[in-house]
Design an enzyme around this catalytic site. Structure first.
Site, PDB file in Angstrom:
ATOM      1  N   VAL A  22       0.830  -1.210   0.000  1.00 41.77           N
ATOM      2  CA  VAL A  22       0.000   0.000   0.000  1.00 41.77           C
ATOM      3  C   VAL A  22       0.862   1.258   0.000  1.00 41.77           C
ATOM      4  CG1 VAL A  22      -1.658   1.352   1.344  1.00 41.77           C
ATOM      5  CG2 VAL A  22      -1.947  -1.123   1.127  1.00 41.77           C
ATOM      6  N   ASP A  40      10.922   3.006   5.705  1.00 35.52           N
ATOM      7  CA  ASP A  40      10.518   1.684   6.164  1.00 35.52           C
ATOM      8  C   ASP A  40      11.608   1.129   7.071  1.00 35.52           C
ATOM      9  OD1 ASP A  40       8.279  -0.547   4.999  1.00 35.52           O
ATOM     10  OD2 ASP A  40      10.009  -1.386   6.041  1.00 35.52           O
ATOM     11  N   THR A  90      -2.182  -3.703   9.768  1.00 38.69           N
ATOM     12  CA  THR A  90      -2.882  -3.897  11.043  1.00 38.69           C
ATOM     13  C   THR A  90      -3.437  -5.323  11.048  1.00 38.69           C
ATOM     14  OG1 THR A  90      -4.714  -2.688   9.991  1.00 38.69           O
ATOM     15  CG2 THR A  90      -3.465  -1.534  11.677  1.00 38.69           C
ATOM     16  N   THR A 125      -5.977   0.249   8.324  1.00 43.98           N
ATOM     17  CA  THR A 125      -7.347  -0.114   8.669  1.00 43.98           C
ATOM     18  C   THR A 125      -7.452  -0.409  10.164  1.00 43.98           C
ATOM     19  OG1 THR A 125      -7.649  -1.079   6.485  1.00 43.98           O
ATOM     20  CG2 THR A 125      -9.244  -1.681   8.184  1.00 43.98           C
ATOM     21  N   CYS A 265      -6.950  -7.794   4.360  1.00 44.13           N
ATOM     22  CA  CYS A 265      -8.123  -6.922   4.459  1.00 44.13           C
ATOM     23  C   CYS A 265      -9.390  -7.702   4.768  1.00 44.13           C
ATOM     24  CB  CYS A 265      -8.289  -6.140   3.153  1.00 44.13           C
ATOM     25  SG  CYS A 265      -6.941  -4.986   2.820  1.00 44.13           S
ATOM     26  N   ARG A 336       1.394 -13.705   2.796  1.00 43.92           N
ATOM     27  CA  ARG A 336       0.959 -13.488   4.174  1.00 43.92           C
ATOM     28  C   ARG A 336      -0.560 -13.684   4.309  1.00 43.92           C
ATOM     29  NH1 ARG A 336       3.095  -7.627   5.143  1.00 43.92           N
ATOM     30  NH2 ARG A 336       2.281  -7.507   3.016  1.00 43.92           N
TER      31      ARG A 336
END
Length: 437
Positions: A22, A40, A90, A125, A265, A336
């Site tokens: 993202v 990062d 998240t 999120t 998500c 993942r």
């Protein structure tokens, strides 16, 4: 001169905290318009970006080589920026409770390098209230600054769809929010620099947080319904895809399909919403029911494969099975939270150790996270069953003859599991026990 104008004239910079699937595309998009510091913690990832390599395959190596993003793993360089975007993952813990450690860690690091006059926008999120109730206190503690006086905050949920070359940052309407009208105006104008589809101004940060978390919850519930239908129709010996195609001729029928629900998500966000609801004394009924169905689909596929082996008189224990595809979605290297691992593990309970093929996946990541080594598709032969688990473009190009060559020629009936329904079932009526969700 306000912050937006300073960003445009180059006297101030924007920072992007978190350069994954993202964050990196966001940084690259903004770097075409303004100065961007891309940060990062992963030094190896930063070195790849500096070398012009895109490990995410989201924008490609050529774009990375040409971008003006100043990639860094040095957090102190965040002090150079005044507009900060936090785009860290998240995830959820093993017990499905929110794991806020990445966003808390990013807030801590950013707070240590925050300067007066900054605006911090979170994209991660979260459930409603996290930005103001959890992130702000960390920013204030680490910076010694006061929110609303020395710095402002906003929230603009990410809507990038990894692996999707059509629905990109530029083409998706962006929800934006701010702690006050002035902040909202600045946040909206900054995002309008790159979002061609325009922005939607939410009335509050909590509304924007809630809007994001229900988008994927709604999709999750709809897919769960399709998965439940698939289970029911298999018991009736009815082809689910044929049913959905027939029902889809009605103008208001929602075209969802059964499948494995993984990734960061759809399979995660609903748990953030239900967690907050539990804290407020409400136990979710529909959302958690959908989650249970979707979380069990890998086990269901594996059990169906075992039943099909038994039907064709092939010994289950020690059966040679190939799984084609391991990522959580097609044409994306991200493994993942893939649900294909559930199929792999469940087959292991029956004494089956599958061979896994995935030309698109991040092999190092799969080895690190799951201990799995991928095989070349040329090694697939003499199989007792084949599972096409992910709709990679490479698998879409396989011919009937190529698929047939994967199997043990001694088998009169070949067990073929086509989870996504990629193939034409009419081509596999003879000599196959063809199964799809």
């Amino acid at each position: 001169m306000d912050l937006y104008e300073k960003l445009v004239d180059g006297s101030e910079k924007l920072s992007l905290v978190g350069l994954g699937y993202v964050g990196m595309p966001i940084a690259v998009a903004f770097a075409k318009k303004i100065k961007v510091v891309g940060f990062d913690l992963n030094e190896q990832k930063i070195e790849l970006y500096k070398a012009g390599v895109d490990p995410t395959n989201e924008v490609g190596g050529e774009v990375i080589r040409d971008t003006k993003v100043e990639f860094t793993a040095d957090a102190s360089r965040l002090k150079e920026a005044k507009f900060h975007i936090v785009a860290v993952p998240t995830p959820v813990n093993d017990d499905h409770t929110p794991d806020l450690s990445p966003v808390e860690g990013a807030s801590r690091l950013l707070g240590q390098n925050l300067t007066k006059g900054s605006i911090v926008v979170f994209e991660s999120t979260v459930y409603p209230g996290v930005t103001e109730d959890i992130c702000v206190p960390i920013l204030e503690k680490e910076s010694g600054l006061k929110c609303g006086v020395d710095f402002k905050i906003g929230y603009s949920p990410e809507r990038i769809n990894p692996g999707d070359k059509v629905h990109r940052l530029e083409t998706i309407t962006k929800i934006v929010s701010g702690m006050d009208k002035e902040t909202l105006d600045t946040v909206a104008k900054v995002y309008e620099l790159v979002v061609e589809a325009g922005v939607y101004r939410a009335e509050s940060i909590k509304v924007a947080e809630a809007a994001k978390v229900i988008e994927n919850s709604q999709r999750d519930i709809n897919i769960a319904f399709m998965n439940e239908l698939s289970i029911i129709f298999h018991k009736m010996e009815i082809d689910t895809k044929a049913v959905l195609e027939a029902a889809g001729t009605k103008w208001n029928f929602l075209k969802f399909f059964p499948g494995l629900v993984g990734g960061h998500c759809i399979g995660v966000d609903p748990y953030y919403l239900t967690y907050k609801a539990e804290q407020l004394g409400y136990h979710s009924q529909i959302i958690l029911s959908g989650r249970r169905i979707n979380d069990d689909m890998g086990k269901y596929v594996a059990e169906s494969l075992v039943k099909n082996l038994i039907k064709t008189d092939i010994p289950v224990k020690g059966a040679k099975v190939a799984i084609l595809g391991f990522t959580f979605k097609e044409n994306c290297p991200d493994t993942r939270n893939t649900k294909v691992i559930d199929i792999y593990k469940e087959l292991g309970e029956y004494g089956i150790r599958p061979i896994v093929v995935d030309p698109a996946a991040d092999a190092d990541e799969a080895k690190r996270l799951y201990g799995i080594d991928f095989h070349d598709i040329k090694e697939i032969e003499n199989m007792d069953a084949v599972v096409i688990a992910v709709a990679h473009s490479e698998f879409l190009e396989l011919s009937r003859e190529e698929i047939g060559a994967f199997f043990n020629p001694a088998h009169k009936v070949k067990v073929l599991m086509d989870i996504k329904g990629l193939l034409d079932k009419e081509d596999y009526r003879e000599d196959y026990l063809y199964w799809r969700l």
